[in-house]
Every structure is written in C-alpha cells, then in structure tokens.
Enzyme design. Structure first.
Site, PDB file in Angstrom:
ATOM      1  N   GLU A  79      37.440  45.384  37.546  1.00 32.73           N
ATOM      2  CA  GLU A  79      36.684  45.716  39.102  1.00 32.73           C
ATOM      3  C   GLU A  79      37.429  46.878  38.920  1.00 32.73           C
ATOM      4  O   GLU A  79      37.316  47.567  39.665  1.00 32.73           O
ATOM      5  CB  GLU A  79      36.599  44.998  39.707  1.00 32.73           C
ATOM      6  N   CYS A 111      36.700  40.355  41.862  1.00 35.35           N
ATOM      7  CA  CYS A 111      37.971  39.122  41.362  1.00 35.35           C
ATOM      8  C   CYS A 111      37.560  37.778  40.361  1.00 35.35           C
ATOM      9  O   CYS A 111      38.565  37.242  39.592  1.00 35.35           O
ATOM     10  CB  CYS A 111      39.528  39.087  41.676  1.00 35.35           C
ATOM     11  N   HIS A 233      42.893  32.076  42.902  1.00 37.33           N
ATOM     12  CA  HIS A 233      42.695  32.699  42.997  1.00 37.33           C
ATOM     13  C   HIS A 233      43.553  33.284  43.973  1.00 37.33           C
ATOM     14  O   HIS A 233      43.818  32.981  44.574  1.00 37.33           O
ATOM     15  CB  HIS A 233      41.473  33.110  43.433  1.00 37.33           C
TER      16      HIS A 233
END
Ligand code: COA
Length: 420
Positions: A79, A111, A233
C-alpha cells in the site's frame, strides 16, 4: 496435495528509532509505547531505499535455495506503491534476474493484500503443481509527525516462495473472510502520510476477526482448540493481544488461563516489537518470529488472521512441517535486527522528511547503508535501482582506472556514509 510456504525471509532497513527517544521528544512516558502499544523500536527507511529495494532484498534471501526457473509468477503486495501503472513486481523480477516467462502483478487492499496474494498463489500452485510463486509484501508505514499514529510507524518487507513443496508450513485450502466499506484508515493518492481513526480501527479490526471466525467455523467445523498457536496482523503488538483475548472470549473457550492464551501468541510478537508496523508484511514477520522461536512447532496447527483497513479480513490455518527449522533463516534475521544503527531524533526527522525530487531532472539519492539493492536516483521520472555489490565493484574499477591513469576520481562516485 499439500501446498504452502516453501521459504520465507524478511528484510528491514539498517536504521531504527528507539521509541524511548520519540517519547522523550513528545513528552510522553515511554511505558505507553513499550507496554501500552507493545512497541520498542521502529524501522526507519533511508532515502535510498523504497518498497522495491526492500522487497528485492527479502526475495533474494527467500530464493537462496529455489531454482529461479521454477518461479512462474511474482506477486507484489503493497500500500506504498511507487507507480500508478507499472507494478513493483516487475522491478523485483528485473533486480533478481528472474526468467522472462514470469507473470508480474501488484496487489492492493491495505494490510491484507499479502494474504490475498498468498491465497491466490496457493490456488495457482494447486492447479499447476510444478510451478512456484514468489510473493513479496513490502511497505513503509508513515503517519504525521506528532500524531497518535507516529509511534506505530515502521518499514520493511517479507518474501515467500509458495509451492507444493511446503518445507515450512502447509496451508489449508479453507478460509473465512469478511469485507465492509468503512473509513478507519486510508491514504489518498495526493498524501504521503496515512490518515487513521485509530480507536475506530481497533473496533473494526475486532469485528472483522469475529465475522471471519464465524465463516471459518461454518466452512471447516474447526473450533478454537484445533489451533496450538495464533498469529495476527500487528499494527502494534498489543493489538495481537487484544485480538486474541477477544477471540477466546467470543469463541467461549474454557480451560485456558490468561497466561496460557498470551503464550499462544507471545512468540509471534518478538520481531514486530523491534520493527514497527510493516503493513502487508506484518502478519508474516509475526509468523517468521513464531517459526524462529525456540518452541518446537513441527506438527503444530497455526491460526492466522489478516486485516486490511477499509476493510477486508481473512482467517486461515495451516500446519508446521517436520524439519522446518532447516529451511529457516533464523541467524540471518537475528543478526539483521541486532546489527542496525540507532538514529537520534533529528536524523529520524531528516530521513522521514526526505522526498524524491519531482522535476524530472537527474538526481542522485544520498548514500546510506542499505541491503543488497539501493535506489540510486531518479531521472526523467524513472527510478534507478542498483545492486550494491555491482556498484561497489564499479566504484573499485573506477578507482583503479584513476590510479592507472593518474587522474582524479569522478565526482559522482558513491561512498557509504553512516548517519548516527
Ligand atoms: N504506561 C503504560 N501504558 C500506558 C501508559 C503508560 N504511561 N499511557 C497509556 N498507556 C496505554 C493505554 O492505557 C492504552 O492501553 P489499552 O489499549 O490497553 O487501554 C495504550 O497505552 C494506548 O494508549 P491510547 O491513549 O489509547 O493511545 P493513543 O490515543 O495514543 O492511540 C493508537 C493508540 C494505536 C490508536 C494509535 O497509535 C494509532 O492510531 N495507530 C495507528 C494504528 C493503525 O494503523 N491502525 C490501522 C491499521 S490496523
């Protein structure tokens, strides 16, 4: 047929800021960063590195024992893209001199595009078992100076080879996923820093986890006890703890103490505490941290949750293979983290404030310590990448030439400089 991760390696730049330094500058108790967020250091990307150099450096190490001719596709998740049209995968393909029959594509969804790439890659190799996919996830997490997001910055890359010879981890074909159109974190094309509603993002993350889990359970019939270890994450490592406690409560598990639940994720948090947020790469640096921990994991079942703001979530599982340790880069990774250079605050500001000139003229970037590849400059709006070893050799050749001809060395010959 098993499919999964054959090789994995990550790369962070040579520089970091200790969050004690940032806390002192911001007049904040550093325990907020160290304990409240669970972050100690953040990786800082020097001006002559970007997602391409970091991704190529991670990929070079991941590819050490892999035949380049077997790579059919290069997927690049980011990103922090450097071009609206040309994919960063093509640059990595060039820097690694991969075969011209490869397909090269860049993927985006905050993400979680690394996980999207992983699931796509596994579908590809299940269809054509002799072929392998090189997946690179590389990012620079950048928030405004002085904002709440600033201590959760970072930068780096992970590279994985996905194949039907999963020396490290076989990944199950089923997964649970969830999407919702929300604005918790985003970065318009005209901005260098991300915008984030951090508290809202935590809520959306947790909702996505719950929804993914529900769908995963419907698909597989597995329950919480099916897994031995979990990886999440990690925008900051405390998020992993919050997520895991939430999931355990939501799944209504019994017989676990809080310490036992924390134990299920602790080994996956070690590296991220030292790197900061690596966006698409974060989950997989966490996975590497777990695999490279002293725990014996062969045969263990791992549950992984990927979250990309905006938002998309994915939950999936896998099993660690026998003899997996022989295929890890544990010593390389630990040395890379230990051998970094600590920055003082002014140097951090200077590095983060650097922007590539946009005038289309030729500019060389300042020379810092990098990995195997560097962004040497820009000319006619084209980024110029070099292999550091080749650059050193060219420099030595030039020096020898100068000595032989008793001429002065060229003005633009590059030197390594240290900053701290
Ligand atoms: N000692 C120990 N802990 C302390 C402390 C101290 N002196 N001061 C505060 N804390 C704790 C707080 O209690 C809180 O813990 P809790 O969450 O368990 O309650 C934690 O530190 C954070 O404090 P808070 O006041 O909530 O922090 P903040 O307002 O500065 O924001 C984030 C924190 C994470 C929301 C912010 O850094 C952010 O938005 N980061 C970006 C996250 C992101 O990118 N999300 C999108 C992708 S997933």
């Amino acid at each position: 047929m098993k499919a999964g991760i054959e090789a994995i390696s990550f790369y962070v730049p040579k520089y970091y800021l200790d969050l004690k330094t940032l806390a002192a500058e911001r007049g904040i108790d550093h325990a907020k960063y160290y304990n409240g967020l669970g972050q100690e250091k953040m990786a800082i990307v020097p001006p002559d590195e970007d997602v391409v150099t970091m991704g190529a450096s991670a990929a070079l190490r991941a590819m050490e024992k892999v035949n380049p001719a077997s790579i059919d596709t290069v997927l690049f998740a980011t990103e922090s893209g450097i071009d609206q049209s040309k994919s960063a995968a093509v640059y990595v393909h060039g820097l690694l001199d991969l075969p011209s029959h490869c397909k090269c594509v860049e993927l985006k969804q905050a993400c979680c595009s690394g996980t999207a790439g992983l699931l796509m890659a596994l579908a590809m190799v299940r269809q054509q078992p002799a072929k392998k996919v090189l997946l690179v996830a590389s990012d620079i997490a950048r928030y405004g100076f002085g904002t709440a997001g600033e201590p959760t910055q970072g930068g780096g890359a992970v590279a994985m080879v996905l194949s039907t010879e999963p020396h490290l981890m076989a990944i199950d074909p089923q997964n649970g996923s969830y999407s919702d159109d929300v604005m918790d974190f985003w970065r318009p094309n005209y901005m260098e820093e991300a915008l984030v509603d951090g508290k809202y993002s935590i809520k959306v993350y947790v909702k996505a986890l719950t929804e993914c889990w529900n769908q995963y359970v419907r698909e597989t019939g597995h329950d919480f006890d099916y897994f031995d270890w979990f990886c999440y994450h990690l925008p900051f490592t405390r998020m992993g703890e919050k997520a895991h406690m939430h999931l355990a409560k939501y799944a209504d598990v019994h017989g676990y103490t809080k310490a036992q639940l924390m134990e299920q994720i602790a080994a996956s948090l070690r590296y991220n505490r030292q790197t900061g947020n690596l966006y698409t790469a974060s989950l997989y640096v966490g996975l590497t941290s777990l695999l490279e921990s002293p725990a014996e994991l062969a045969g263990s079942r791992l549950g992984l949750f990927s979250y990309g703001s905006g938002c998309v979530g994915m939950f999936f599982g896998g099993q660690v293979m026998e003899n997996y340790q022989a295929h890890l880069k544990t010593s390389d990774h630990q040395h890379m983290l230990q051998d970094r250079i600590e920055l003082d605050y002014p140097t951090y500001r200077k590095m983060y404030g650097y922007r590539l000139p946009q005038d289309g003229q030729q500019h060389d970037t300042p020379v810092y310590h990098t990995g195997p590849f560097r962004l040497a400059g820009i000319n006619e709006h084209k980024r110029i990448y070099t292999a550091v070893q080749a650059e050193i050799e060219a420099d030595t050749d030039a020096k020898n030439q100068c000595i032989r001809s008793e001429q002065h060395r060229p003005e633009n010959t590059k030197h390594m400089v240290s900053v701290a």
